[in-house]
Write a protein that holds these residues in place. Structure first.
Motif, PDB file in Angstrom:
ATOM      1  N   MET A 164       0.839  -1.201   0.000  1.00 16.88           N
ATOM      2  CA  MET A 164       0.000   0.000   0.000  1.00 16.88           C
ATOM      3  C   MET A 164       0.877   1.256   0.000  1.00 16.88           C
ATOM      4  O   MET A 164       2.032   1.226   0.442  1.00 16.88           O
ATOM      5  CB  MET A 164      -0.907   0.015   1.239  1.00 16.88           C
ATOM      6  N   LYS A 192      -5.263   5.853   1.017  1.00 15.03           N
ATOM      7  CA  LYS A 192      -6.303   5.059   0.366  1.00 15.03           C
ATOM      8  C   LYS A 192      -6.832   5.845  -0.834  1.00 15.03           C
ATOM      9  O   LYS A 192      -6.553   7.055  -0.980  1.00 15.03           O
ATOM     10  CB  LYS A 192      -7.420   4.727   1.346  1.00 15.03           C
ATOM     11  N   LYS A 193      -7.584   5.179  -1.659  1.00 12.40           N
ATOM     12  CA  LYS A 193      -8.141   5.845  -2.837  1.00 12.40           C
ATOM     13  C   LYS A 193      -8.999   7.046  -2.436  1.00 12.40           C
ATOM     14  O   LYS A 193      -9.802   6.951  -1.508  1.00 12.40           O
ATOM     15  CB  LYS A 193      -8.987   4.861  -3.648  1.00 12.40           C
TER      16      LYS A 193
END
Length: 216
Positions: A164, A192-193
């Protein structure tokens, strides 16, 4: 008459002695030459290149020294110099190049001005120093080495490695914002997206998405 006979005998004896001496010298010379040939046959012909003038042992040539000096030398041992510039961070052992095709969509106001492909290596250095930074920011409030986007493969709850993206501020002068909140320096924050990052006082927003994202 006896005297002449005696002298003749002495000359004959002296001649034989001289002949024996010459024969001995020839034999000795041949023996030395043969020994030299034998040595050449066993060791190969002697080379005079690089040997010392007095026939002593050949001195070993000193290898050229291309090492850095001063402060850079200490950092070179740690392996965190690039193009002669000391990097403010080192990649961790868990650094990995991601399989996911991550993107930074760069906005200035409502307008998208750039798309950055950020999945081709394990880390991306952000800053004003165009010589060493992967993502070049030009705003005066940004530091020469401002922050780093680092991919890390860490085990998830099931124990499987999950690669990640993380952001870390490199103790920049004016800080880094993650979704409008200033993050602590020298600390990894998992991304995160849909996360939005801003550097310093620049109004540009870096929105983190993947290549196949249709909605956040």
């Amino acid at each position: 008459r006896d005297e002449r006979h005696r002298r003749s005998g002495d000359r004959h004896q002296e001649s034989r002695h001289n002949d024996d001496r010459r024969n001995h010298d020839r034999s000795t010379s041949k023996t030395k030459h043969d020994d030299k040939d034998d040595a050449n046959d066993y060791y190969g012909p002697a080379s005079h290149e690089g040997g010392s003038a007095d026939g002593g042992p050949e001195k070993e040539a000193q290898a050229p020294n291309f090492g850095l000096s001063g402060a850079l030398s200490k950092d070179a041992k740690a392996g965190n110099t690039y193009k002669g510039v000391v990097s403010k961070f080192q990649e961790p052992p868990e650094a990995r190049t991601p399989n996911t095709q991550w993107r930074f969509y760069v906005f200035k106001g409502e307008e998208q001005i750039e798309t950055l492909h950020i999945s081709r290596q394990s880390a991306y250095l952000v800053g004003r120093n165009a010589d060493i930074c992967d993502i070049h920011v030009q705003h005066a409030s940004c530091s020469s080495q401002h922050a780093v986007l680092q991919y890390r493969a860490l085990p998830n709850k099931q124990g499987k490695l999950n690669c990640m993206p993380y952001i870390m501020d490199l103790e920049s002068t004016n800080g880094t914002l993650l979704n409008g909140v200033k993050i602590d320096p020298a600390r990894y924050y998992q991304l995160k997206k849909g996360d939005v990052i801003k550097f310093g006082a620049s109004t540009r927003e870096y929105v983190l998405l993947t290549a196949n994202t249709t909605s956040v």
